[in-house]
Design a protein around this motif. Structure first.
Motif, PDB file in Angstrom:
ATOM      1  N   VAL A  29       0.833  -1.198   0.000  1.00  0.00           N
ATOM      2  CA  VAL A  29       0.000   0.000   0.000  1.00  0.00           C
ATOM      3  C   VAL A  29       0.871   1.252   0.000  1.00  0.00           C
ATOM      4  O   VAL A  29       0.608   2.200  -0.741  1.00  0.00           O
ATOM      5  N   SER A  30       1.922   1.260   0.843  1.00  0.00           N
ATOM      6  CA  SER A  30       2.750   2.455   0.966  1.00  0.00           C
ATOM      7  C   SER A  30       4.143   2.117   1.484  1.00  0.00           C
ATOM      8  O   SER A  30       4.298   1.235   2.329  1.00  0.00           O
ATOM      9  N   LYS A  31       5.136   2.857   0.981  1.00  0.00           N
ATOM     10  CA  LYS A  31       6.510   2.756   1.467  1.00  0.00           C
ATOM     11  C   LYS A  31       6.862   3.958   2.346  1.00  0.00           C
ATOM     12  O   LYS A  31       8.009   4.159   2.685  1.00  0.00           O
ATOM     13  N   SER A  32       5.874   4.739   2.727  1.00  0.00           N
ATOM     14  CA  SER A  32       6.098   5.994   3.450  1.00  0.00           C
ATOM     15  C   SER A  32       5.971   5.863   4.962  1.00  0.00           C
ATOM     16  O   SER A  32       5.590   6.815   5.634  1.00  0.00           O
ATOM     17  N   PHE A  33       6.262   4.698   5.505  1.00  0.00           N
ATOM     18  CA  PHE A  33       6.141   4.491   6.945  1.00  0.00           C
ATOM     19  C   PHE A  33       7.522   4.324   7.559  1.00  0.00           C
ATOM     20  O   PHE A  33       8.492   4.009   6.866  1.00  0.00           O
ATOM     21  N   HIS A  34       7.594   4.544   8.869  1.00  0.00           N
ATOM     22  CA  HIS A  34       8.855   4.427   9.595  1.00  0.00           C
ATOM     23  C   HIS A  34       8.647   3.649  10.887  1.00  0.00           C
ATOM     24  O   HIS A  34       7.555   3.647  11.449  1.00  0.00           O
ATOM     25  N   CYS A  35       9.697   3.004  11.330  1.00  0.00           N
ATOM     26  CA  CYS A  35       9.707   2.293  12.603  1.00  0.00           C
ATOM     27  C   CYS A  35      11.003   2.665  13.314  1.00  0.00           C
ATOM     28  O   CYS A  35      11.797   3.447  12.791  1.00  0.00           O
ATOM     29  N   ARG A  36      11.233   2.093  14.468  1.00  0.00           N
ATOM     30  CA  ARG A  36      12.452   2.424  15.221  1.00  0.00           C
ATOM     31  C   ARG A  36      13.716   2.114  14.429  1.00  0.00           C
ATOM     32  O   ARG A  36      14.720   2.801  14.547  1.00  0.00           O
ATOM     33  N   ALA A  37      13.684   1.056  13.621  1.00  0.00           N
ATOM     34  CA  ALA A  37      14.867   0.620  12.881  1.00  0.00           C
ATOM     35  C   ALA A  37      15.020   1.308  11.524  1.00  0.00           C
ATOM     36  O   ALA A  37      15.983   1.050  10.814  1.00  0.00           O
ATOM     37  N   TYR A  90       7.046  -0.714   5.506  1.00  0.00           N
ATOM     38  CA  TYR A  90       6.079  -0.722   4.415  1.00  0.00           C
ATOM     39  C   TYR A  90       4.721  -1.195   4.929  1.00  0.00           C
ATOM     40  O   TYR A  90       4.649  -2.114   5.749  1.00  0.00           O
ATOM     41  N   LEU A  91       3.647  -0.579   4.410  1.00  0.00           N
ATOM     42  CA  LEU A  91       2.276  -0.950   4.761  1.00  0.00           C
ATOM     43  C   LEU A  91       1.725  -1.896   3.702  1.00  0.00           C
ATOM     44  O   LEU A  91       1.806  -1.605   2.503  1.00  0.00           O
ATOM     45  N   PHE A  92       1.154  -3.027   4.141  1.00  0.00           N
ATOM     46  CA  PHE A  92       0.599  -4.049   3.249  1.00  0.00           C
ATOM     47  C   PHE A  92      -0.858  -4.334   3.591  1.00  0.00           C
ATOM     48  O   PHE A  92      -1.246  -4.286   4.763  1.00  0.00           O
ATOM     49  N   LEU A 122       5.470  -4.144   7.672  1.00  0.00           N
ATOM     50  CA  LEU A 122       6.677  -4.966   7.677  1.00  0.00           C
ATOM     51  C   LEU A 122       7.874  -4.030   7.707  1.00  0.00           C
ATOM     52  O   LEU A 122       7.945  -3.081   6.917  1.00  0.00           O
ATOM     53  N   GLU A 123       8.777  -4.277   8.636  1.00  0.00           N
ATOM     54  CA  GLU A 123       9.974  -3.448   8.762  1.00  0.00           C
ATOM     55  C   GLU A 123      10.945  -3.812   7.647  1.00  0.00           C
ATOM     56  O   GLU A 123      11.269  -4.977   7.447  1.00  0.00           O
ATOM     57  N   ARG A 124      11.397  -2.807   6.910  1.00  0.00           N
ATOM     58  CA  ARG A 124      12.261  -3.041   5.741  1.00  0.00           C
ATOM     59  C   ARG A 124      13.550  -3.758   6.116  1.00  0.00           C
ATOM     60  O   ARG A 124      14.027  -4.616   5.377  1.00  0.00           O
ATOM     61  N   ALA A 125      14.124  -3.461   7.265  1.00  0.00           N
ATOM     62  CA  ALA A 125      15.382  -4.085   7.692  1.00  0.00           C
ATOM     63  C   ALA A 125      15.219  -5.576   7.998  1.00  0.00           C
ATOM     64  O   ALA A 125      16.205  -6.301   8.049  1.00  0.00           O
ATOM     65  N   LYS A 126      13.987  -6.031   8.152  1.00  0.00           N
ATOM     66  CA  LYS A 126      13.745  -7.428   8.516  1.00  0.00           C
ATOM     67  C   LYS A 126      13.216  -8.263   7.357  1.00  0.00           C
ATOM     68  O   LYS A 126      12.790  -9.393   7.542  1.00  0.00           O
ATOM     69  N   MET A 127      13.251  -7.689   6.142  1.00  0.00           N
ATOM     70  CA  MET A 127      12.769  -8.446   4.981  1.00  0.00           C
ATOM     71  C   MET A 127      13.662  -8.202   3.778  1.00  0.00           C
ATOM     72  O   MET A 127      14.438  -7.250   3.733  1.00  0.00           O
ATOM     73  N   THR A 128      13.556  -9.102   2.815  1.00  0.00           N
ATOM     74  CA  THR A 128      14.264  -8.971   1.546  1.00  0.00           C
ATOM     75  C   THR A 128      13.261  -9.028   0.415  1.00  0.00           C
ATOM     76  O   THR A 128      12.165  -9.554   0.576  1.00  0.00           O
ATOM     77  N   ASP A 129      13.637  -8.503  -0.724  1.00  0.00           N
ATOM     78  CA  ASP A 129      12.813  -8.556  -1.921  1.00  0.00           C
ATOM     79  C   ASP A 129      13.331  -9.735  -2.734  1.00  0.00           C
ATOM     80  O   ASP A 129      14.417  -9.665  -3.305  1.00  0.00           O
TER      81      ASP A 129
END
Length: 124
Positions: free
Chosen positions: A30-38, A42-44, A100-107
């Protein structure tokens, strides 16, 4: 302990960085405009191969939300969270969606053995 069944997704998918289990299709993004502590998040609309922890209220930059941490079913690592409830009416669109936190996933579109996967999803 029972046998672990993991869902494999057709097409381009995001996977757990540790164990390479599929987590979500690129089409569900849905969006790549989200942030987390790390860092980035991304919003799915839909994710697979995760389990939700207990619900808790969290004060985030966009206000108070009820969320559940989500864990990879294979390696049990926290990979993000699910928005259960948003208290601000402008944030209601997040309810039922997943971060989903970007640092914890791969494409990736390959399984842990490096072979292409062609199996469907039941997210629909």
């Amino acid at each position: 302990m029972g046998r672990l069944f993991l869902q494999h997704l057709d097409g381009r998918a995001y996977s757990c960085r540790i164990c390479k289990s599929h987590l979500a299709l690129v089409d569900e993004l849905v969006s790549k405009s989200f942030h987390c502590r790390a860092g980035k998040a991304y919003l799915f609309n839909c994710v697979v191969n995760v389990s939700a922890g207990p619900k808790e209220d969290r004060l985030m930059t966009t206000g108070l939300h009820t969320v559940s941490d989500i864990f990879c079913n294979r390696c049990n690592r926290i990979v993000g969270w699910k928005y259960e409830e948003a208290f601000d009416r402008t944030q209601k669109y997040k309810e039922g969606k997943f971060i989903l936190e970007r640092a914890k996933m791969t494409d990736a579109t390959e399984d842990i053995f490096g072979t292409e996967m062609e199996v469907g999803s039941d997210c629909e």
